[in-house]
Motif scaffolding. Structure first.
Motif, PDB file in Angstrom:
ATOM      1  N   GLY A   1      35.155  31.452  37.029  1.00  0.00           N
ATOM      2  CA  GLY A   1      35.113  32.763  36.396  1.00  0.00           C
ATOM      3  C   GLY A   1      33.836  33.518  36.697  1.00  0.00           C
ATOM      4  O   GLY A   1      33.854  34.704  37.044  1.00  0.00           O
ATOM      5  N   THR A   2      32.708  32.836  36.589  1.00  0.00           N
ATOM      6  CA  THR A   2      31.419  33.485  36.826  1.00  0.00           C
ATOM      7  C   THR A   2      31.288  33.933  38.275  1.00  0.00           C
ATOM      8  O   THR A   2      30.916  35.073  38.566  1.00  0.00           O
ATOM      9  CB  THR A   2      30.263  32.536  36.469  1.00  0.00           C
ATOM     10  N   VAL A   3      31.610  33.038  39.207  1.00  0.00           N
ATOM     11  CA  VAL A   3      31.474  33.366  40.625  1.00  0.00           C
ATOM     12  C   VAL A   3      32.447  34.473  41.028  1.00  0.00           C
ATOM     13  O   VAL A   3      32.085  35.422  41.730  1.00  0.00           O
ATOM     14  CB  VAL A   3      31.687  32.109  41.494  1.00  0.00           C
TER      15      VAL A   3
ATOM     16  N   CYS B   1      31.309  37.829  39.690  1.00  0.00           N
ATOM     17  CA  CYS B   1      30.160  38.317  40.461  1.00  0.00           C
ATOM     18  C   CYS B   1      30.611  38.888  41.803  1.00  0.00           C
ATOM     19  O   CYS B   1      30.117  39.930  42.250  1.00  0.00           O
ATOM     20  CB  CYS B   1      29.157  37.199  40.691  1.00  0.00           C
ATOM     21  N   MET B   2      31.552  38.215  42.454  1.00  0.00           N
ATOM     22  CA  MET B   2      32.043  38.699  43.740  1.00  0.00           C
ATOM     23  C   MET B   2      32.748  40.043  43.575  1.00  0.00           C
ATOM     24  O   MET B   2      32.581  40.959  44.384  1.00  0.00           O
ATOM     25  CB  MET B   2      32.975  37.662  44.365  1.00  0.00           C
ATOM     26  N   ALA B   3      33.543  40.167  42.506  1.00  0.00           N
ATOM     27  CA  ALA B   3      34.251  41.429  42.266  1.00  0.00           C
ATOM     28  C   ALA B   3      33.281  42.565  42.004  1.00  0.00           C
ATOM     29  O   ALA B   3      33.533  43.711  42.384  1.00  0.00           O
ATOM     30  CB  ALA B   3      35.210  41.260  41.092  1.00  0.00           C
ATOM     31  N   ALA B   4      32.155  42.259  41.350  1.00  0.00           N
ATOM     32  CA  ALA B   4      31.160  43.283  41.022  1.00  0.00           C
ATOM     33  C   ALA B   4      30.112  43.447  42.118  1.00  0.00           C
ATOM     34  O   ALA B   4      29.244  44.308  42.008  1.00  0.00           O
ATOM     35  CB  ALA B   4      30.467  42.931  39.703  1.00  0.00           C
ATOM     36  N   ASP B   5      30.178  42.609  43.172  1.00  0.00           N
ATOM     37  CA  ASP B   5      29.206  42.630  44.262  1.00  0.00           C
ATOM     38  C   ASP B   5      27.790  42.411  43.735  1.00  0.00           C
ATOM     39  O   ASP B   5      26.841  43.095  44.124  1.00  0.00           O
ATOM     40  CB  ASP B   5      29.282  43.943  45.041  1.00  0.00           C
TER      41      ASP B   5
ATOM     42  N   PHE C   1      44.284  29.565  43.198  1.00  0.00           N
ATOM     43  CA  PHE C   1      43.387  30.695  43.328  1.00  0.00           C
ATOM     44  C   PHE C   1      42.577  30.601  44.608  1.00  0.00           C
ATOM     45  O   PHE C   1      42.395  29.519  45.188  1.00  0.00           O
ATOM     46  CB  PHE C   1      42.390  30.739  42.151  1.00  0.00           C
ATOM     47  N   ALA C   2      42.049  31.742  45.035  1.00  0.00           N
ATOM     48  CA  ALA C   2      40.995  31.716  46.038  1.00  0.00           C
ATOM     49  C   ALA C   2      39.806  30.938  45.472  1.00  0.00           C
ATOM     50  O   ALA C   2      39.739  30.692  44.270  1.00  0.00           O
ATOM     51  CB  ALA C   2      40.577  33.144  46.393  1.00  0.00           C
TER      52      ALA C   2
ATOM     53  N   ALA D   1      39.885  38.027  39.375  1.00  0.00           N
ATOM     54  CA  ALA D   1      38.610  38.300  38.725  1.00  0.00           C
ATOM     55  C   ALA D   1      38.745  39.533  37.845  1.00  0.00           C
ATOM     56  O   ALA D   1      39.695  40.311  37.970  1.00  0.00           O
ATOM     57  CB  ALA D   1      37.512  38.505  39.764  1.00  0.00           C
ATOM     58  N   ARG D   2      37.777  39.681  36.971  1.00  0.00           N
ATOM     59  CA  ARG D   2      37.721  40.853  36.102  1.00  0.00           C
ATOM     60  C   ARG D   2      36.677  41.805  36.675  1.00  0.00           C
ATOM     61  O   ARG D   2      35.505  41.448  36.767  1.00  0.00           O
ATOM     62  CB  ARG D   2      37.336  40.428  34.679  1.00  0.00           C
ATOM     63  N   GLU D   3      37.094  42.987  37.079  1.00  0.00           N
ATOM     64  CA  GLU D   3      36.180  43.934  37.715  1.00  0.00           C
ATOM     65  C   GLU D   3      35.540  44.811  36.646  1.00  0.00           C
ATOM     66  O   GLU D   3      36.221  45.593  35.978  1.00  0.00           O
ATOM     67  CB  GLU D   3      36.932  44.785  38.733  1.00  0.00           C
ATOM     68  N   GLY D   4      34.231  44.687  36.491  1.00  0.00           N
ATOM     69  CA  GLY D   4      33.524  45.416  35.457  1.00  0.00           C
ATOM     70  C   GLY D   4      33.057  46.787  35.907  1.00  0.00           C
ATOM     71  O   GLY D   4      33.074  47.122  37.083  1.00  0.00           O
TER      72      GLY D   4
END
Length: 257
Positions: A228-230, A233-237, A122-123, A141-144
């Motif tokens: 997962g958390t990081v 967060c990156m996906a959701a900015d 992974f990145a 990531a999971r984009e919310g």
């Protein structure tokens, strides 16, 4: 976790091939206890090889994906099928700083590194230098999607306040929750199935709400740094504030990213 995340039929066969890290709490790794525990499993795994190969053949497995124990990859090779590690570190990366120079644990760690052969990397990854073959993939990531009005109504909190999601991991931790109440204008949401520890903090049950949606509804996350958390967060900015755990070197790599 699997029941929350996998939305299709699946089966679980209990087995243990590694021990991760022995932790006193969410932020402190017990290095000597971790190495002692893994040494115990490292010595017992070879005796399980034949039975695990038979298990793969019985279930007609076509690939083994490991997150990220090394022994199942040995089983896969012996069974004649592909084996892939899947993640942003190996336990070799994590354990190496815990091993004293010249320690008898170094041979155990060297063998573990040999057991890893190939991986989907992974990145946000650590070096994973022992892997001769890697497939690098972008951020996973999971984009919310923000759900502030629904959350505000369900939790009876102010939709116009600044929201901060608090996630401190699965382990108990000594934390003075009352300190959060000093931050005027902020509403803290605790990711937990339990009631909030102090008034003024709202508990968000992850079984009821998708965590990426909750993250996307917040202005910040206060948390334990894990992939997962990081990544979410990156996906959701959404910015994350964190304390680096002691003895878990993945946090340093995540901090660099």
């Amino acid at each position: 976790l699997l029941e929350e995340e996998i939305h299709r039929p699946f089966s679980i066969e209990p087995a243990s091939f590694d021990c991760g890290c022995v932790q006193a709490d969410s932020f402190t790794v017990d290095g000597p206890a971790t190495l002692a525990k893994y040494l115990e499993m490292h010595r017992s795994n070879p005796g399980r090889l034949t039975g695990e190969i038979e298990f793969l053949h019985r279930h007609r497995a076509s690939v083994v994906v490991s997150d990220v124990a090394s022994f199942p990859l040995v089983v896969a090779r012996q069974a004649g099928i592909p084996g892939l590690a899947l993640g942003n570190f190996t336990w070799g990366d994590i354990y190496q700083p815990l091993v004293e120079p010249g320690s008898s644990h170094q041979a155990m760690l060297d063998q573990m590194r040999e057991e890893y052969q190939q991986a989907i990397r992974f990145a946000l990854s650590m070096a994973m230098s022992e892997l001769p073959t890697t497939i690098d993939v972008p951020l996973v990531a999971r984009e919310g999607t923000s759900m502030r009005p629904a959350l505000a109504g369900w939790l009876d909190i102010d939709p116009d306040a600044k929201w901060c999601l608090v996630y401190l991991g699965q382990y108990p931790i000594a934390f003075d929750w009352s300190r959060l109440t000093r931050y005027g204008g902020w509403q803290f949401l605790l990711l937990s199935k339990e009631p909030p520890p102090v008034p003024g903090i709202a508990s968000v049950d992850p079984r009821r709400f998708d965590v990426p949606d909750v993250m996307a509804s917040c202005q910040a996350v206060l948390g334990k740094p894990g992939y997962g958390t990081v990544a979410d967060c990156m996906a959701a900015d959404v910015p994350i504030v964190f304390t680096r755990p002691t003895g878990f070197s993945e946090a340093d790599a995540l901090a660099q990213y």
